[in-house]
Design a protein around this motif. Sequence first.
Motif, PDB file in Angstrom:
ATOM      1  N   VAL A 195      15.301  -7.074  -3.966  1.00  0.00           N
ATOM      2  CA  VAL A 195      16.473  -6.201  -3.856  1.00  0.00           C
ATOM      3  C   VAL A 195      17.384  -6.736  -2.756  1.00  0.00           C
ATOM      4  CG1 VAL A 195      17.244  -3.870  -3.249  1.00  0.00           C
ATOM      5  CG2 VAL A 195      15.223  -4.185  -4.705  1.00  0.00           C
ATOM      6  N   ALA A 218      -4.730  -8.082   5.288  1.00  0.00           N
ATOM      7  CA  ALA A 218      -5.667  -7.091   5.844  1.00  0.00           C
ATOM      8  C   ALA A 218      -7.100  -7.439   5.444  1.00  0.00           C
ATOM      9  CB  ALA A 218      -5.303  -5.711   5.334  1.00  0.00           C
ATOM     10  N   GLU A 219      -8.020  -7.235   6.385  1.00  0.00           N
ATOM     11  CA  GLU A 219      -9.426  -7.577   6.138  1.00  0.00           C
ATOM     12  C   GLU A 219     -10.361  -6.408   6.446  1.00  0.00           C
ATOM     13  OE1 GLU A 219     -10.492 -11.332   7.773  1.00  0.00           O
ATOM     14  OE2 GLU A 219     -12.638 -10.914   7.783  1.00  0.00           O
ATOM     15  N   PHE A 220     -10.084  -5.695   7.559  1.00  0.00           N
ATOM     16  CA  PHE A 220     -11.002  -4.643   7.996  1.00  0.00           C
ATOM     17  C   PHE A 220     -10.450  -3.263   7.683  1.00  0.00           C
ATOM     18  CE2 PHE A 220     -11.383  -8.229  10.970  1.00  0.00           C
ATOM     19  CZ  PHE A 220     -12.734  -8.510  10.842  1.00  0.00           C
ATOM     20  N   GLY A 279       1.455  -6.531  -1.345  1.00  0.00           N
ATOM     21  CA  GLY A 279       2.155  -6.803  -0.089  1.00  0.00           C
ATOM     22  C   GLY A 279       1.269  -7.561   0.890  1.00  0.00           C
ATOM     23  N   ARG A 280       1.107  -6.977   2.093  1.00  0.00           N
ATOM     24  CA  ARG A 280       0.327  -7.652   3.141  1.00  0.00           C
ATOM     25  C   ARG A 280      -1.188  -7.543   2.906  1.00  0.00           C
ATOM     26  NH1 ARG A 280       3.296  -4.838   7.968  1.00  0.00           N
ATOM     27  NH2 ARG A 280       4.571  -3.879   6.331  1.00  0.00           N
ATOM     28  N   GLY A 303      -0.454   0.148  12.505  1.00  0.00           N
ATOM     29  CA  GLY A 303      -0.541  -1.262  12.111  1.00  0.00           C
ATOM     30  C   GLY A 303      -1.602  -1.540  11.069  1.00  0.00           C
ATOM     31  N   THR A 304      -2.026  -0.512  10.361  1.00  0.00           N
ATOM     32  CA  THR A 304      -3.131  -0.684   9.405  1.00  0.00           C
ATOM     33  C   THR A 304      -2.704  -0.321   7.978  1.00  0.00           C
ATOM     34  OG1 THR A 304      -3.841   1.589   9.689  1.00  0.00           O
ATOM     35  CG2 THR A 304      -4.839  -0.044  11.163  1.00  0.00           C
ATOM     36  N   VAL A 305      -3.633  -0.570   7.061  1.00  0.00           N
ATOM     37  CA  VAL A 305      -3.436  -0.151   5.678  1.00  0.00           C
ATOM     38  C   VAL A 305      -3.432   1.383   5.620  1.00  0.00           C
ATOM     39  CG1 VAL A 305      -4.525  -0.158   3.405  1.00  0.00           C
ATOM     40  CG2 VAL A 305      -4.490  -2.258   4.777  1.00  0.00           C
ATOM     41  N   GLU A 360       3.987   1.028   6.792  1.00  0.00           N
ATOM     42  CA  GLU A 360       3.141   0.965   7.991  1.00  0.00           C
ATOM     43  C   GLU A 360       3.886   1.296   9.286  1.00  0.00           C
ATOM     44  OE1 GLU A 360       3.039  -1.425  11.283  1.00  0.00           O
ATOM     45  OE2 GLU A 360       3.805  -2.527   9.571  1.00  0.00           O
ATOM     46  N   HIS A 395      10.142 -12.099   2.571  1.00  0.00           N
ATOM     47  CA  HIS A 395      10.031 -10.674   2.253  1.00  0.00           C
ATOM     48  C   HIS A 395       8.972  -9.967   3.098  1.00  0.00           C
ATOM     49  CE1 HIS A 395       7.745 -13.101  -0.665  1.00  0.00           C
ATOM     50  NE2 HIS A 395       6.815 -12.202  -0.462  1.00  0.00           N
ATOM     51  N   ALA A 446       0.826  -1.213   0.000  1.00  0.00           N
ATOM     52  CA  ALA A 446       0.000   0.000   0.000  1.00  0.00           C
ATOM     53  C   ALA A 446       0.859   1.261   0.000  1.00  0.00           C
ATOM     54  CB  ALA A 446      -0.923  -0.022   1.212  1.00  0.00           C
ATOM     55  N   ALA A 447       1.915   1.278   0.835  1.00  0.00           N
ATOM     56  CA  ALA A 447       2.757   2.479   0.943  1.00  0.00           C
ATOM     57  C   ALA A 447       3.490   2.757  -0.358  1.00  0.00           C
ATOM     58  CB  ALA A 447       3.760   2.314   2.091  1.00  0.00           C
ATOM     59  N   GLU A 490       9.534  -5.160  -6.655  1.00  0.00           N
ATOM     60  CA  GLU A 490       8.752  -5.940  -5.687  1.00  0.00           C
ATOM     61  C   GLU A 490       9.213  -7.399  -5.682  1.00  0.00           C
ATOM     62  OE1 GLU A 490       6.319  -5.672  -3.230  1.00  0.00           O
ATOM     63  OE2 GLU A 490       6.638  -7.831  -3.180  1.00  0.00           O
ATOM     64  N   ALA A 491       9.484  -7.919  -4.481  1.00  0.00           N
ATOM     65  CA  ALA A 491       9.975  -9.298  -4.357  1.00  0.00           C
ATOM     66  C   ALA A 491       8.917 -10.344  -4.712  1.00  0.00           C
ATOM     67  CB  ALA A 491      10.465  -9.537  -2.927  1.00  0.00           C
TER      68      ALA A 491
HETATM   69  C1  FAD Z   1      -2.632 -11.208   8.661  1.00  0.00           C
HETATM   70  C2  FAD Z   1      -2.715  -9.717   8.619  1.00  0.00           C
HETATM   71  C3  FAD Z   1      -3.915  -9.113   8.900  1.00  0.00           C
HETATM   72  C4  FAD Z   1      -4.019  -7.727   8.845  1.00  0.00           C
HETATM   73  N1  FAD Z   1      -5.237  -7.158   9.075  1.00  0.00           N
HETATM   74  C5  FAD Z   1      -5.405  -5.850   8.865  1.00  0.00           C
HETATM   75  C6  FAD Z   1      -6.708  -5.281   8.858  1.00  0.00           C
HETATM   76  O1  FAD Z   1      -7.707  -5.984   9.081  1.00  0.00           O
HETATM   77  N2  FAD Z   1      -6.816  -3.956   8.619  1.00  0.00           N
HETATM   78  C7  FAD Z   1      -5.722  -3.176   8.351  1.00  0.00           C
HETATM   79  O2  FAD Z   1      -5.885  -1.979   8.098  1.00  0.00           O
HETATM   80  N3  FAD Z   1      -4.472  -3.683   8.329  1.00  0.00           N
HETATM   81  C8  FAD Z   1      -4.300  -4.999   8.567  1.00  0.00           C
HETATM   82  N4  FAD Z   1      -3.047  -5.552   8.486  1.00  0.00           N
HETATM   83  C9  FAD Z   1      -1.888  -4.670   8.307  1.00  0.00           C
HETATM   84  C10 FAD Z   1      -1.742  -4.194   6.854  1.00  0.00           C
HETATM   85  O3  FAD Z   1      -1.886  -5.285   5.987  1.00  0.00           O
HETATM   86  C11 FAD Z   1      -0.376  -3.547   6.679  1.00  0.00           C
HETATM   87  O4  FAD Z   1      -0.198  -2.520   7.645  1.00  0.00           O
HETATM   88  C12 FAD Z   1      -0.163  -2.913   5.300  1.00  0.00           C
HETATM   89  O5  FAD Z   1      -0.699  -3.707   4.273  1.00  0.00           O
HETATM   90  C13 FAD Z   1       1.335  -2.674   5.118  1.00  0.00           C
HETATM   91  O6  FAD Z   1       1.588  -2.031   3.884  1.00  0.00           O
HETATM   92  P1  FAD Z   1       3.085  -1.595   3.551  1.00  0.00           P
HETATM   93  O7  FAD Z   1       3.073  -1.024   2.205  1.00  0.00           O
HETATM   94  O8  FAD Z   1       3.649  -0.794   4.661  1.00  0.00           O
HETATM   95  O9  FAD Z   1       3.930  -2.955   3.586  1.00  0.00           O
HETATM   96  P2  FAD Z   1       3.773  -4.269   2.686  1.00  0.00           P
HETATM   97  O10 FAD Z   1       2.373  -4.449   2.247  1.00  0.00           O
HETATM   98  O11 FAD Z   1       4.397  -5.374   3.453  1.00  0.00           O
HETATM   99  O12 FAD Z   1       4.646  -3.932   1.403  1.00  0.00           O
HETATM  100  C14 FAD Z   1       6.038  -4.030   1.419  1.00  0.00           C
HETATM  101  C15 FAD Z   1       6.450  -4.812   0.198  1.00  0.00           C
HETATM  102  O13 FAD Z   1       7.884  -4.897   0.174  1.00  0.00           O
HETATM  103  C16 FAD Z   1       8.217  -6.104  -0.473  1.00  0.00           C
HETATM  104  N5  FAD Z   1       9.610  -6.431  -0.177  1.00  0.00           N
HETATM  105  C17 FAD Z   1      10.158  -6.831   0.982  1.00  0.00           C
HETATM  106  N6  FAD Z   1      11.475  -7.015   0.860  1.00  0.00           N
HETATM  107  C18 FAD Z   1      11.781  -6.710  -0.424  1.00  0.00           C
HETATM  108  C19 FAD Z   1      12.988  -6.708  -1.169  1.00  0.00           C
HETATM  109  N7  FAD Z   1      14.160  -7.026  -0.611  1.00  0.00           N
HETATM  110  N8  FAD Z   1      12.945  -6.345  -2.485  1.00  0.00           N
HETATM  111  C20 FAD Z   1      11.757  -6.013  -3.077  1.00  0.00           C
HETATM  112  N9  FAD Z   1      10.588  -6.002  -2.401  1.00  0.00           N
HETATM  113  C21 FAD Z   1      10.599  -6.341  -1.091  1.00  0.00           C
HETATM  114  C22 FAD Z   1       7.226  -7.090   0.102  1.00  0.00           C
HETATM  115  O14 FAD Z   1       7.074  -8.235  -0.705  1.00  0.00           O
HETATM  116  C23 FAD Z   1       5.950  -6.240   0.178  1.00  0.00           C
HETATM  117  O15 FAD Z   1       5.136  -6.441  -0.961  1.00  0.00           O
HETATM  118  C24 FAD Z   1      -2.894  -6.934   8.545  1.00  0.00           C
HETATM  119  C25 FAD Z   1      -1.675  -7.536   8.271  1.00  0.00           C
HETATM  120  C26 FAD Z   1      -1.578  -8.920   8.311  1.00  0.00           C
HETATM  121  C27 FAD Z   1      -0.268  -9.577   7.984  1.00  0.00           C
END
Ligand code: FAD
Length: 422
Positions: free
Chosen positions: A202, A58-60, A41-42, A401-403, A392, A360, A15-16, A34-35
Motif C-alpha cells: 500500500v 519471533a522464536e520464544f 510478518g515478523r 515487543g512480542t507476538v 506490536e 516493509h 499477528a495483529a 500485505e506487502a
Molecule cells: C528477529 C526478531 C526476533 C523476535 N523475537 C521474538 C520472540 O522471540 N518472541 C516474541 O514474542 N516476539 C519476538 N519478536 C517480535 C514479534 O515478531 C513482533 O512483535 C510481532 O510479530 C509483530 O507483529 P505485528 O502484526 O505487529 O507486525 P508485523 O508482523 O510486522 O506485521 C505487519 C505487516 O505489515 C506489512 N506491511 C508493511 N508495510 C506495508 C505496506 N505498505 N502495505 C502492505 N503491507 C505492509 C509487513 O510486510 C508485515 O507483514 C521478534 C521480532 C524480530 C524481528
Amino acid sequence: MIKPTEEIIIIGAGAAGLIAARELSKQYKVTVLEAAATTGGRIKTIYHNGAKAAEKGAEFVHGELPITLGLLNEAGLKYHLVNGQMFRVSNGKWTAEYEMITNWDQLLEQMENVPEDMTMQQFLDQHYPQEQYAQLRKNIQGFVQGFDLADITKVGIKYLLNEWANESEKNFRIEEGYTAMTDFLTTICRKQQCEIITNTTVTAVEWSAGKVNVRAANGQSWSANKLVVTIPLGVLQKKTIAFTPAIPAYISAANDIGWGTVIKTILQFKTPFWEKHAQQIAFILSDAPIPTWWTQVPEKAYILTGWLGGPPAVPYIGQTDEQLQELALISLANIFNETVDTLKDLLVDCHISNWATLPHVTGAYSYGTPASVNALTVLHTPIENTIYFAGEALYNGTSPGTVEAALSTGEAVAAKIKETLS
Ligand SMILES: Cc1cc2nc3c(=O)[nH]c(=O)nc-3n(C[C@H](O)[C@H](O)[C@H](O)COP(=O)(O)OP(=O)(O)OC[C@H]3O[C@@H](n4cnc5c(N)ncnc54)[C@H](O)[C@@H]3O)c2cc1C
C-alpha cells in the motif's frame, strides 16, 4: 452468513492484522493487503523437509502469555519450556549466571522510586555515576540494547520497569514453528471469506469520515468504510504510506516511540562442540562482536543463534550475509576459544536475519520512551471512526515487543470497531 454492508481493509498480515481479520471477518467483509509474499510478518519459520529449521523472526513465547498460548492450544500446536543454564563469558572465563544483572531487585526498587519518567541514561547518571558502578552501567546498557533493542539515551525508565518487573522466568518454543500459528489464523480468515492479498504494498490512503480509498504500488485500489493500519512502527515513521488528508499528529506520535533493530544469525553445525564447555547451555552473554547466543535446549538441534541488537547492530545493517556469517564465526571463535577455520569446517548451514533491510519492516520491534504514554493515547484514538492503528508498537501491557503484544492490539482494535458498529 449474510454480512452487513460495512467493509474493512486491514494493511498488514502479521499477528495483529491476522487476529483482527479473524475476528472482524466473522461479521464483516474484510480485505487484508500485505506487502510480503506470505502472511506472518515478523514471524518467519524456515522449514526444511517439512520440519522447523530456524526461526528468522519471533522464536520464544516469553512467559505464560494468554492470547498466544490460547491460540496455540486452539490450533493444536505443541510448545515446550526452554530449560538450561545461562553463562557469561569474559576473557575466556565461563561463569554461570542466575541474574541478567547483579542486584537486580535493588535496581528495580530504585527505578520504582523515580517520581518522573526519564531515560535510562539520565537514571544511570543520577544513581550510578561513580567509577565503582562502571561494570553495572555496562551490564545494564548491554541488557537494554540486547533485550529491548533500545538506545539508553531514549528508552524510558517506566517502560523498562513495567517490562522487567513482570518478566517471566519461563520461555517456550513452538515445536511446529511460530509460522504454524499465523498459518492457522490465515486459514481461518480465508474460511470466513476474508480476502488476503499478498505481494501488495500500500502506498496511498485517501480518506474522509466513513470512507477510505487505498492504493497499492501496482496501481490497484480498494475502497472500504474503515481501515486498520498494522504496519511496523518503523514503516509508519518513514511515512511510506501517503495519507490524504495528512495525519501529522499520528506520524509525530509514532516518532515519539522507540524503534529498535536486531541482526539474528542462525548457524547449524555438524556437532554440538559447545557441550565441551558446559552441559545444558541455554544462553551465553559475552563481549564478542555478536554478544548474545543461545542453543536450542532441550531440543537436540546443533544450532547456535547469535543476537546483535540495538544501537551496536546499526553499523552492521548494510553488511552482506557473507560478512555477517564471518562476524558470527569470529564471535563464536572468541567465545569458545576455537579458530574460525575449525568452525567453518563444522558449519552446515547459516541463516542471516537482518529485518532492518526489508523496506516493509525496517527493524525488529519497538520500545517505550518517556514520550510514549502520550503517543499511545494519540495512536489509540481512531481518526473519525474510520482509521484505526494496531500492531506490536501500540501495546501498553507487560509484554512489549512480542507476538503477544501484537495479538493483543489486534484483538483490541477488532473489539473497538465492533463496538462502534453495534
Ligand atoms: C528477529 C526478531 C526476533 C523476535 N523475537 C521474538 C520472540 O522471540 N518472541 C516474541 O514474542 N516476539 C519476538 N519478536 C517480535 C514479534 O515478531 C513482533 O512483535 C510481532 O510479530 C509483530 O507483529 P505485528 O502484526 O505487529 O507486525 P508485523 O508482523 O510486522 O506485521 C505487519 C505487516 O505489515 C506489512 N506491511 C508493511 N508495510 C506495508 C505496506 N505498505 N502495505 C502492505 N503491507 C505492509 C509487513 O510486510 C508485515 O507483514 C521478534 C521480532 C524480530 C524481528
